[in-house]
Design a protein around this motif. Structure first.
Motif, mmCIF file in Angstrom:
data_model
loop_
_atom_site.group_PDB
_atom_site.id
_atom_site.type_symbol
_atom_site.label_atom_id
_atom_site.label_comp_id
_atom_site.label_asym_id
_atom_site.label_seq_id
_atom_site.Cartn_x
_atom_site.Cartn_y
_atom_site.Cartn_z
ATOM 1 N N LYS A 14 -54.753 -12.027 32.195
ATOM 2 C CA LYS A 14 -56.013 -12.322 32.442
ATOM 3 C C LYS A 14 -56.572 -11.979 34.124
ATOM 4 O O LYS A 14 -57.532 -11.318 34.122
ATOM 5 N N GLU A 15 -55.554 -12.501 34.835
ATOM 6 C CA GLU A 15 -55.763 -12.425 36.399
ATOM 7 C C GLU A 15 -55.476 -11.027 36.889
ATOM 8 O O GLU A 15 -54.156 -10.665 36.486
ATOM 9 N N PRO A 16 -56.240 -10.573 37.814
ATOM 10 C CA PRO A 16 -55.743 -9.409 38.638
ATOM 11 C C PRO A 16 -54.804 -9.478 39.519
ATOM 12 O O PRO A 16 -54.307 -10.723 40.202
ATOM 13 N N GLN A 17 -53.752 -8.559 39.681
ATOM 14 C CA GLN A 17 -52.724 -8.911 40.758
ATOM 15 C C GLN A 17 -52.882 -8.249 42.040
ATOM 16 O O GLN A 17 -53.433 -7.289 42.279
ATOM 17 N N ARG A 18 -52.821 -9.240 43.161
ATOM 18 C CA ARG A 18 -52.905 -8.544 44.683
ATOM 19 C C ARG A 18 -51.835 -7.962 45.073
ATOM 20 O O ARG A 18 -51.941 -7.226 46.100
ATOM 21 N N GLY A 19 -50.485 -8.132 44.535
ATOM 22 C CA GLY A 19 -49.364 -7.634 44.989
ATOM 23 C C GLY A 19 -48.272 -8.008 43.884
ATOM 24 O O GLY A 19 -48.652 -8.591 42.917
ATOM 25 N N MET A 20 -46.981 -7.339 44.272
ATOM 26 C CA MET A 20 -46.051 -7.705 43.050
ATOM 27 C C MET A 20 -44.780 -7.576 43.827
ATOM 28 O O MET A 20 -44.588 -6.628 44.524
#
Length: 492
Positions: free
Chosen positions: A313-319
């Motif tokens: 559900k949540e967007p990713q800021r980094g990985m």
């Protein structure tokens, strides 16, 4: 008559992603808001490092992997930069060494204590100064010890010897515009780079030359990325002229046309590719997306095979991306990501479902270990060496086998004749064999593991008592039913 296979056979066709439970996440981390297409996270088998918001400079947080849950706001950080940190990378040959690049134009190398930080770390082991603009890309050499590459917004690539703090190679005329990313090949003899001029270049740093170049690898103006495959091919992500996101596979021997080109969607987040050379699987994470797509790269057309997509559900800021030697081979885990939310770091585990509890050799071929294949001086002298591989079989821990427990019922006692003396009271309802058992002297009764499979006198007494209670309750129920029946007849 031959039938075409409808579904391509692959052991990675059923790979699925699963986020960990909330108590295994790292909560209350203020992830950096810098507008730079970096992963903002670096992971190794001991620590997870995340670039965080910091007032009056740049900082990143280093947490031991086991320190999950809510992170206190006063938790110490690595805070020696005077400008925001843009990129971080763990040394592949020392799990306690991490390098960082910053807007303050410097590269710093840090030594992290064995158990993590107890106090804020402000003194780096090494400061490398050579860029005139902010440093946005940091990557260690895969096989040579203490060799570090940095690329800045001054369009300069510098290869450093961290051990002596000297510049080994300075490549300042190969890129006419902003460098988007740099990736070493398997043995560190070449690296590929993407640039704002839409070109992908393959560069030999020791000769300071561009070995091969592809102009307009992707037509779009948005950032591109390129990574080396294990066999020397190059995988790129970018945008089409219509701003559709694309994947492409290139042969360095012939860069005229891509071996394969796929269009994904029309989103605008930069695609960050992560590659596993052991399984030839590429994971593609879009910045700002809420999904991770994964593809298998093969030697036969169409070369890039879509496997599946993990969505949340949540967007990713980094990985962040865990090296293979940090994975749990007992659970058939082939990849682990550390997804950055706005205030949280959430591990995501990629698993191949297998029924067997044995070590899976096909999923875990020998992988690059922590030992450097050569020293920096050897690499400068022209030596090239492949990574020193290690087996992950030692990391496999067989599941604990339970002891076999056999429960033998005593058939010998139940076949004995009834006692001569009749019982009185509640015990009158016991079976005769059970009465005989309780009447036996303790000396003639052996343990459960003894001869004849007999049970102890104490167990027999408990069984007899329980049977008496059951019988008494049965009599009481019968009386109550009779009384109820009489009352109903009387009412009638």
């Amino acid at each position: 008559m031959s039938f075409r296979k409808v579904v391509r056979q692959s052991k990675f066709r059923h790979v699925f992603g699963q986020p960990v439970k909330n108590d295994q996440c790292y909560d209350d981390i203020r992830v950096s808001r810098v507008t730079w297409d970096s992963t903002f996270c670096a992971v190794n088998p001991k620590f997870v490092a995340v670039i965080v918001e910091a007032s009056g400079g740049g900082a990143f947080m280093v947490l031991p992997l086991q320190k999950t849950g809510r992170i206190d706001k006063s938790y110490p950080t690595v805070c020696g930069h005077t400008g925001p940190v843009l990129d971080i990378d763990w040394c592949p040959h020392n799990d306690h060494v991490i390098a960082s690049g910053s807007e303050d134009c410097t590269v710093m190398v840090w030594q992290i204590p064995e158990n993590g930080l107890a106090l804020p770390l402000t003194e780096p082991v090494v400061v490398l100064e050579g860029h005139s603009k902010r440093v946005g890309i940091i990557t260690w050499h895969p096989t040579a010890r203490n060799v570090l590459l940095s690329a800045g917004c001054d369009n300069v690539v510098i290869v450093w010897n961290v051990g002596t703090t000297e510049e080994l190679y300075r490549l300042d005329d190969l890129h006419p515009d902003l460098i988007y990313n740099v990736s070493w090949n398997r043995d560190g003899s070449l690296f590929c780079s993407t640039c704002k001029d839409k070109s992908v270049r393959i560069i030999d740093p020791r000769r300071g030359q561009v070995v091969a170049e592809k102009e307009k690898a992707h037509e779009g103006a948005r950032p591109m990325r390129a990574i080396f495959m294990a066999d020397g091919k190059i995988f790129t992500t970018g945008f089409s002229r219509m701003s559709e996101r694309q994947l492409a596979l290139w042969d360095p021997e012939n860069l005229e046309e891509p071996m394969a080109l796929q269009e994904l969607d029309s989103s605008n987040g930069a695609l960050l590719p992560f590659y596993d050379p052991d399984t030839n699987v590429v994971y593609v994470c879009g910045k700002g997306d809420s999904s991770i797509r994964y593809f298998e790269i093969t030697a036969e057309a169409p070369y890039i095979h879509f496997l599946n997509v993990f969505t949340s559900k949540e967007p990713q800021r980094g990985m962040g991306w865990m090296p293979k030697r940090g994975l749990d081979v007992n659970k058939c885990e082939i990849a682990r990501f550390y997804k950055l939310h706005e205030r949280k770091c959430e591990p995501i585990i990629m698993t191949v479902p297998r029924k067997s509890d044995l070590f899976q050799d096909d999923l875990y071929p020998d992988t690059a270990g922590p030992e450097a294949a050569m020293e920096a001086e050897e690499w400068v002298a022209g030596k090239t060496a492949a990574p020193i591989l290690i087996s992950l079989r030692e990391a496999y821990v067989p599941t604990k086998q339970r002891d076999l427990k056999v429960s033998r019922r005593s058939l010998l006692q139940e076949s004995r004749p009834a006692a001569a003396t009749p019982s009185t009271g509640p015990s009158a309802t016991y079976p005769s064999a059970m009465s005989q058992s309780t009447a036996m002297p303790a000396a003639s009764v052996s343990t459960a593991s003894g001869e004849g499979g007999q049970v102890t006198e104490e167990v027999l007494r408990e069984v007899a008592l329980l049977r008496a209670l059951v019988a008494a309750q049965g009599d009481r129920i019968t009386r109550l039913e009779d009384q109820l029946s009489r009352m109903e007849n009387g009412d009638a």
